[in-house]
Design an enzyme around this catalytic site. Structure first.
Site, short mmCIF file in Angstrom:
data_model
loop_
_atom_site.label_atom_id
_atom_site.label_comp_id
_atom_site.label_asym_id
_atom_site.label_seq_id
_atom_site.Cartn_x
_atom_site.Cartn_y
_atom_site.Cartn_z
N VAL A 83 0.86 -1.18 0.00
CA VAL A 83 0.00 0.00 0.00
C VAL A 83 0.90 1.23 0.00
CG1 VAL A 83 -1.83 1.26 1.17
CG2 VAL A 83 -1.78 -1.24 1.28
N CYS A 84 0.73 2.08 -0.99
CA CYS A 84 1.46 3.34 -1.08
C CYS A 84 2.98 3.08 -1.08
CB CYS A 84 1.03 4.28 0.04
SG CYS A 84 1.58 5.98 -0.11
N SER A 85 3.71 3.70 -0.15
CA SER A 85 5.17 3.58 -0.15
C SER A 85 5.66 2.21 0.28
CB SER A 85 5.79 4.65 0.76
OG SER A 85 5.32 4.52 2.08
N GLY A 86 4.76 1.32 0.66
CA GLY A 86 5.16 -0.07 0.91
C GLY A 86 5.78 -0.72 -0.32
N THR A 145 2.64 3.15 -7.10
CA THR A 145 2.70 3.68 -5.73
C THR A 145 2.01 5.04 -5.77
OG1 THR A 145 4.16 4.15 -3.84
CG2 THR A 145 4.94 4.83 -6.02
#
Length: 324
Positions: free
Chosen positions: A106-109, A126
């Site tokens: 999720v996102c910056s993961g 991202t």
């Protein structure tokens, strides 16, 4: 298979993205006849982890819990773009994919998956603010900055914040069917599927000139968006030959007259959709697209969503008012 889900936490995790995963996969909805997931939150860096909001999270589960998961999810965290990750964490993620299970960021993961080499040769995404850096840091990854999520087999990546909901519901839909995904979405009071992509949420300022050679012409173009324009007409406005004008325009704005004009017209259409109740044909006329069909075509090409869907997203139902 989506019976066993583990969320992998690193220091300074973002609580909202973690909460999304807990809500979709970790909530027991068996009273509604929905499937139950064996869910666990796993610490990658000690029994207590800091969140970027200033509180800590503790969990009894370590990395060994990942070995039994059908899905390992990695929420966003602060400084994920710059930091390094423990090699045992990256090894655990590689083993997850090697044994046929799936990983979700999720996102910056996505940076964690990239550090494990799991984005190499794969389509991924991202948050739009981090997409350029993701592509720079992991040049073998095929970054798609305008989408809400990407499903590339065993590796699923999602854009910023709420796009994690979209990706998680997509996985529920794949595993259990649309009826279950719709029921989960209804319980969460979110749409089971969102139209369009990240492009509609990106605030893109127009390129600014580095000198004033075509500045007056740009101002004239902005005032006459409803009119047809050709390079020849614009060159005459700037008192240049068409060839010289096109070259100067490219040098000073970084784009062509056509693309600059199209972007300006789309921006005006976005503004009118957000702030007015004008019809699509009226907006099309004011923005130089001519008719609603042409407006829709260019809007979808530029933003990945329709003008009507955009208006619903950013203006909301007309009957909603703020409480006094």
């Amino acid at each position: 298979m989506l019976k066993n889900v583990a969320v992998l936490l690193l220091d300074e995790v973002h609580p909202f993205e973690l909460g999304v995963l807990c809500e979709v996969f970790g909530l027991d909805r068996s009273d509604e006849g929905l499937p139950v997931t064996d869910f666990a939150v796993v610490s990658a860096e000690g029994p207590a982890l800091r969140t970027h909001a200033g509180f800590t999270i503790s969990t009894p589960h370590g990395l060994d819990r990942l070995e039994e998961a059908d899905l390992v999810a990695v929420p966003a965290g602060s400084h994920f773009m710059e930091r390094t990750y423990p090699e045992e964490v990256l090894d655990a993620l590689r083993r997850t994919v090697e044994r046929g299970a799936r990983v979700l960021s999720v996102c910056s993961g996505a940076y964690v998956l990239g550090a494990a080499g799991l984005l190499d040769g794969r389509r991924c995404t991202t948050h739009w603010r981090h997409a350029e850096e993701l592509a720079r840091r992991f040049p073998e990854a095929r970054v798609e900055p305008d989408v809400l999520y990407v499903d590339d087999g065993t590796v699923i990546t999602s854009a910023g914040t709420a796009a994690g909901i979209d990706a998680a519901l997509h996985l529920v839909r794949q595993a259990h069917g649309p009826a279950v995904a719709n029921a989960v979405a209804r319980r969460m009071v979110v749409p089971p599927h969102r139209d369009g992509g990240q492009a509609q949420y990106i605030k893109r300022p127009l390129p600014r000139t580095r000198c004033d050679t075509v500045g007056d012409t740009l101002a004239w173009m902005e005032r006459h968006l409803d009119q047809e324009m050709s390079v020849e007409q614009l060159a005459a406005q700037a008192h240049m030959s068409p060839r010289t004008f096109a070259r100067r325009f490219q040098q000073e704005t970084g784009t062509t007259p056509y693309r600059w004009l199209l972007r300006q017209r789309v921006l005006l259409a976005q503004h009118l959709l957000e702030t007015s109740e004008e019809t699509m044909d009226t907006i099309a006329g004011r923005t130089g697209f001519g008719n609603a069909a042409a407006l829709r075509h260019q809007f979808v090409r530029s933003l990945g969503t329709t003008p009507n869907a955009y208006r619903r997203t950013f203006r909301g139902p007309a009957g909603i008012t703020e409480a006094a």
